[in-house]
Scaffold this motif. Sequence first.
Motif, PDB file in Angstrom:
ATOM      1  N   PHE A 186       0.928  -1.131   0.016  1.00 11.56           N
ATOM      2  CA  PHE A 186      -0.040  -0.001   0.092  1.00 11.56           C
ATOM      3  C   PHE A 186       0.745   1.211  -0.032  1.00 11.56           C
ATOM      4  CE2 PHE A 186      -4.184  -2.091   1.989  1.00 11.56           C
ATOM      5  CZ  PHE A 186      -4.171  -2.851   0.765  1.00 11.56           C
ATOM      6  N   VAL A 187       1.891   1.034   0.848  1.00 11.60           N
ATOM      7  CA  VAL A 187       2.902   2.399   0.727  1.00 11.60           C
ATOM      8  C   VAL A 187       3.351   2.373  -0.754  1.00 11.60           C
ATOM      9  CG1 VAL A 187       5.093   3.115   1.677  1.00 11.60           C
ATOM     10  CG2 VAL A 187       3.427   2.544   3.258  1.00 11.60           C
ATOM     11  N   LYS A 188       3.749   1.487  -1.225  1.00 11.94           N
ATOM     12  CA  LYS A 188       4.345   1.395  -2.468  1.00 11.94           C
ATOM     13  C   LYS A 188       3.292   2.174  -3.613  1.00 11.94           C
ATOM     14  CE  LYS A 188       5.467  -2.131  -4.990  1.00 11.94           C
ATOM     15  NZ  LYS A 188       6.108  -3.432  -5.190  1.00 11.94           N
ATOM     16  N   ALA A 189       2.343   1.889  -3.311  1.00 11.22           N
ATOM     17  CA  ALA A 189       1.086   2.379  -4.124  1.00 11.22           C
ATOM     18  C   ALA A 189       0.589   3.737  -3.902  1.00 11.22           C
ATOM     19  CB  ALA A 189      -0.161   1.532  -4.133  1.00 11.22           C
ATOM     20  N   GLY A 190       1.123   4.432  -2.782  1.00  6.86           N
ATOM     21  CA  GLY A 190       0.942   5.772  -2.590  1.00  6.86           C
ATOM     22  C   GLY A 190       0.075   6.055  -1.226  1.00  6.86           C
ATOM     23  N   ALA A 191       0.291   5.132  -0.368  1.00 11.71           N
ATOM     24  CA  ALA A 191      -0.423   5.384   1.078  1.00 11.71           C
ATOM     25  C   ALA A 191       0.765   6.182   1.870  1.00 11.71           C
ATOM     26  CB  ALA A 191      -0.771   4.123   1.808  1.00 11.71           C
ATOM     27  N   PRO A 192       0.453   6.823   2.908  1.00 14.65           N
ATOM     28  CA  PRO A 192       1.524   7.562   3.704  1.00 14.65           C
ATOM     29  C   PRO A 192       2.289   6.452   4.506  1.00 14.65           C
ATOM     30  CG  PRO A 192      -0.877   7.885   4.641  1.00 14.65           C
ATOM     31  CD  PRO A 192      -0.863   7.103   3.315  1.00 14.65           C
ATOM     32  N   GLU A 193       3.710   6.571   4.566  1.00 17.10           N
ATOM     33  CA  GLU A 193       4.497   5.536   5.268  1.00 17.10           C
ATOM     34  C   GLU A 193       4.119   5.617   6.580  1.00 17.10           C
ATOM     35  OE1 GLU A 193       8.582   5.756   4.724  1.00 17.10           O
ATOM     36  OE2 GLU A 193       8.434   6.712   2.549  1.00 17.10           O
ATOM     37  N   GLU A 194       3.528   6.544   7.380  1.00 14.27           N
ATOM     38  CA  GLU A 194       3.089   6.093   8.692  1.00 14.27           C
ATOM     39  C   GLU A 194       2.309   4.782   8.887  1.00 14.27           C
ATOM     40  OE1 GLU A 194      -1.012   8.520   9.673  1.00 14.27           O
ATOM     41  OE2 GLU A 194       0.794   9.947   9.681  1.00 14.27           O
ATOM     42  N   ILE A 195       1.287   4.174   7.931  1.00 18.77           N
ATOM     43  CA  ILE A 195       0.675   3.274   8.165  1.00 18.77           C
ATOM     44  C   ILE A 195       1.561   2.117   8.544  1.00 18.77           C
ATOM     45  CG2 ILE A 195      -1.058   4.216   6.384  1.00 18.77           C
ATOM     46  CD1 ILE A 195       0.017   1.630   4.677  1.00 18.77           C
ATOM     47  N   LEU A 196       3.040   2.061   8.161  1.00 13.82           N
ATOM     48  CA  LEU A 196       3.704   1.018   8.826  1.00 13.82           C
ATOM     49  C   LEU A 196       4.151   1.081  10.133  1.00 13.82           C
ATOM     50  CD1 LEU A 196       6.304   1.060   5.822  1.00 13.82           C
ATOM     51  CD2 LEU A 196       4.641  -0.619   6.145  1.00 13.82           C
ATOM     52  N   THR A 197       3.863   2.296  10.756  1.00  9.85           N
ATOM     53  CA  THR A 197       4.554   2.387  12.449  1.00  9.85           C
ATOM     54  C   THR A 197       3.217   2.520  13.191  1.00  9.85           C
ATOM     55  OG1 THR A 197       4.886   4.613  11.999  1.00  9.85           O
ATOM     56  CG2 THR A 197       6.757   3.247  11.687  1.00  9.85           C
ATOM     57  N   VAL A 198       2.052   3.511  12.680  1.00  5.70           N
ATOM     58  CA  VAL A 198       1.141   3.687  13.720  1.00  5.70           C
ATOM     59  C   VAL A 198       0.202   2.711  14.165  1.00  5.70           C
ATOM     60  CG1 VAL A 198       1.053   6.157  12.985  1.00  5.70           C
ATOM     61  CG2 VAL A 198      -0.399   4.353  12.090  1.00  5.70           C
ATOM     62  N   ALA A 199      -0.196   2.646  15.335  1.00  7.46           N
ATOM     63  CA  ALA A 199      -0.819   1.213  15.753  1.00  7.46           C
ATOM     64  C   ALA A 199      -2.301   1.094  15.227  1.00  7.46           C
ATOM     65  CB  ALA A 199      -1.161   1.405  17.425  1.00  7.46           C
ATOM     66  N   HIS A 200      -2.855   2.113  14.931  1.00  8.37           N
ATOM     67  CA  HIS A 200      -4.259   2.222  14.035  1.00  8.37           C
ATOM     68  C   HIS A 200      -4.162   2.743  12.816  1.00  8.37           C
ATOM     69  CE1 HIS A 200      -5.290   1.172  18.492  1.00  8.37           C
ATOM     70  NE2 HIS A 200      -5.805   0.053  17.892  1.00  8.37           N
ATOM     71  N   PRO A 201      -3.553   2.338  12.024  1.00 14.66           N
ATOM     72  CA  PRO A 201      -3.516   3.107  10.850  1.00 14.66           C
ATOM     73  C   PRO A 201      -4.743   3.016   9.878  1.00 14.66           C
ATOM     74  CG  PRO A 201      -2.458   0.845  10.332  1.00 14.66           C
ATOM     75  CD  PRO A 201      -2.921   0.949  11.892  1.00 14.66           C
ATOM     76  N   HIS A 202      -4.813   4.192   9.056  1.00 16.39           N
ATOM     77  CA  HIS A 202      -5.975   4.273   8.271  1.00 16.39           C
ATOM     78  C   HIS A 202      -5.526   5.189   7.050  1.00 16.39           C
ATOM     79  CE1 HIS A 202      -6.346   8.126   9.916  1.00 16.39           C
ATOM     80  NE2 HIS A 202      -7.221   8.613   8.732  1.00 16.39           N
ATOM     81  N   ILE A 203      -6.247   4.966   5.815  1.00 14.91           N
ATOM     82  CA  ILE A 203      -5.922   5.745   4.538  1.00 14.91           C
ATOM     83  C   ILE A 203      -6.778   6.877   4.256  1.00 14.91           C
ATOM     84  CG2 ILE A 203      -5.109   5.327   2.164  1.00 14.91           C
ATOM     85  CD1 ILE A 203      -4.293   2.756   2.760  1.00 14.91           C
ATOM     86  N   GLY A 204      -8.220   6.439   4.457  1.00 14.09           N
ATOM     87  CA  GLY A 204      -9.285   7.175   3.770  1.00 14.09           C
ATOM     88  C   GLY A 204      -9.498   7.108   2.177  1.00 14.09           C
ATOM     89  N   THR A 205     -10.612   7.635   1.894  1.00 15.96           N
ATOM     90  CA  THR A 205     -11.379   6.918   0.365  1.00 15.96           C
ATOM     91  C   THR A 205     -10.368   7.611  -0.609  1.00 15.96           C
ATOM     92  OG1 THR A 205     -13.442   6.553   1.220  1.00 15.96           O
ATOM     93  CG2 THR A 205     -13.374   7.431  -0.962  1.00 15.96           C
ATOM     94  N   PHE A 206     -10.196   8.887  -0.716  1.00 18.04           N
ATOM     95  CA  PHE A 206      -9.455   9.325  -1.654  1.00 18.04           C
ATOM     96  C   PHE A 206      -8.176   8.872  -1.833  1.00 18.04           C
ATOM     97  CE2 PHE A 206     -12.015  13.877  -1.295  1.00 18.04           C
ATOM     98  CZ  PHE A 206     -12.966  13.363  -1.895  1.00 18.04           C
ATOM     99  N   ARG A 207      -7.502   8.538  -1.045  1.00 14.21           N
ATOM    100  CA  ARG A 207      -6.178   7.804  -1.483  1.00 14.21           C
ATOM    101  C   ARG A 207      -6.415   6.517  -1.588  1.00 14.21           C
ATOM    102  NH1 ARG A 207      -1.310  10.244   2.209  1.00 14.21           N
ATOM    103  NH2 ARG A 207      -1.964  12.365   2.413  1.00 14.21           N
ATOM    104  N   LEU A 208      -7.402   6.031  -1.288  1.00 13.08           N
ATOM    105  CA  LEU A 208      -7.556   4.326  -1.717  1.00 13.08           C
ATOM    106  C   LEU A 208      -7.766   4.245  -2.962  1.00 13.08           C
ATOM    107  CD1 LEU A 208      -9.780   3.118   1.420  1.00 13.08           C
ATOM    108  CD2 LEU A 208      -7.733   1.974   0.514  1.00 13.08           C
ATOM    109  N   VAL A 209      -8.491   5.216  -3.595  1.00 14.37           N
ATOM    110  CA  VAL A 209      -8.842   5.201  -5.170  1.00 14.37           C
ATOM    111  C   VAL A 209      -7.384   5.268  -5.898  1.00 14.37           C
ATOM    112  CG1 VAL A 209      -9.732   6.690  -7.085  1.00 14.37           C
ATOM    113  CG2 VAL A 209     -10.982   6.360  -4.808  1.00 14.37           C
ATOM    114  N   SER A 210      -6.506   6.120  -5.748  1.00 10.14           N
ATOM    115  CA  SER A 210      -5.348   6.191  -6.487  1.00 10.14           C
ATOM    116  C   SER A 210      -4.470   4.911  -6.181  1.00 10.14           C
ATOM    117  CB  SER A 210      -4.684   7.485  -6.264  1.00 10.14           C
ATOM    118  OG  SER A 210      -4.191   7.488  -4.911  1.00 10.14           O
TER     119      SER A 210
END
Length: 542
Positions: A186-210
């Motif tokens: 997901f990070v490679k596809a454009g998600a914020p890198e913080e999803i690898l470290t925060v305990a409860h990561p989320h992305i949100g709809t707009f980022r999921l689309v891309s």
Amino acid sequence: MIRLTELKLPLDHTVPDLTAAVIARLGIAPDALLRHVVFRRAVDARRKSDIRFTYTIDADVTDAPAILARHAGDINIRPTPDSSYRFAARAPEGFTRRPVVIGTGPCGLLAGLLLAQMGFRPIILERGKVVRERTKDTWGLWRRGVLNPESNVQFGEGGAGTFSDGKLYSQIKDPAHRGRKVLSEFVKAGAPEEILTVAHPHIGTFRLVSMVESIRAEVEALGGEYRFGQQVVDLDLAETAGGLAMRGVVLASGERIAAEHVVLAVGHSARDTFTMLHQRGIHMEAKPFSIGFRIEHPQGLIDRCRYGPFAGHKLLGAADYKLVHHAGNGRSVYSFCMCPGGTVVAAASEPGGVVTNGMSQYSRAERNANAGIVVGITPADYPGGPLAGIAFQRHWEEMAFAAGGGTYAAPAQRVGDFLAGRPSVAADTVVPSYKPGVHWTDLSSCLPDYAIAAIREALPAFDRQIKGFAMDDAVLTGVETRTSSPLRIPRDAGYESENVRGLYPAGEGAGFAGGILSAGVDGIRVAEAVALRLLDHPLRIS
């Protein structure tokens, strides 16, 4: 490297403060710390007057064996485990046996990606549209009340998770580090890198689309093939000495695609597909799920209750919650898919039904917090076989459609009126976010009596945990019925259907996942099994 856990620092600490804490915990000289990286960061808000960050840190030091020996009795100082993902197999050059993946939700997405990365060039079938076109159709329901049964919140590239909070955490055990693989992709596809470290990561709809588009591009670059607008309406099965086996799939167009290995990742709302599978004799069984309403509060109320004087702190963001109540009638009531700073969305996939879900963007900056308040039910509540849960869901969705005025407006009621047993006539301080709009009414006709009674008991109980939860002006919107699949398609130790060789039920629709991350992990697990079977290797999947 050395892994440190349970390292706590104040909310407003600096990067040098974190470095100093690592040095102090290890009891080393500053020059002995070569570097350190954050593996996980969580918020400890149990004491509202002293909210802290809790870190898991991987530290590279000059003499790790000596430091580990010195801290041999400390369970929070251990060697850093290897969390790298390893492919189960690789297709040899010129390999021509192509697997088929049905569905492009999180499970199908990751199954297709992994098969492509291993060199198997999968054919990926999706009944809906590419994600950008699907988004336009979804807005057609939200803005104009026009439902496209083949392109909506449930059907289309990215699956139901595309229009959600984009939560990326799960309680599944994952010794092979597949969850880390999902997050890394997901990070490679454009998600914020913080999803690898925060305990409860989320992305949100707009980022999921891309992100979905980026993953598709990688699959195609690796030789995979996407086919949109291609609904599978039948299975081509062969009778063999060992029982039934996959030979191919049949599309609505009449085209037959030959395939001996098919990943079935259709999602929990593919009701016509489940009917077809049942008619073809695929083993299926009813399973528990939950039904209820969406509830909305001012996000500020939740922030204050969770974070006290630190509410609104930029490092904390919008607060969430998780609530459970065991009602006197034996029912469990709990919060589901909580969306801080989000909106309630229309999630119907069939004409004549109203379904709600929650969604938020990465910023979680909308005025309201929302969550499902749902009641657990079991097959005993809907006897009649593996498809009875679908009929049960459909009944209450149709009841909500009628209560909402028959226009895809959702029935809604203020919490004070719901608890008092009187219909609502208008909003007050909490404005409902559901589009294409709500119809104020009495929600008691929209769920079974036992569910209404359990929720009426639970809301005051939740108010004792979050003051204001049962406030009169909070809004309930009906109905939440698609919490999980109402059935399971059992599979054997090789992840194949119990009675059809080469058919791999996977993900949330088949009853093996509950959310984006767990569905992605199951997709990877099944892709590994397919790869090993294609190469006639022994199955070794942890």
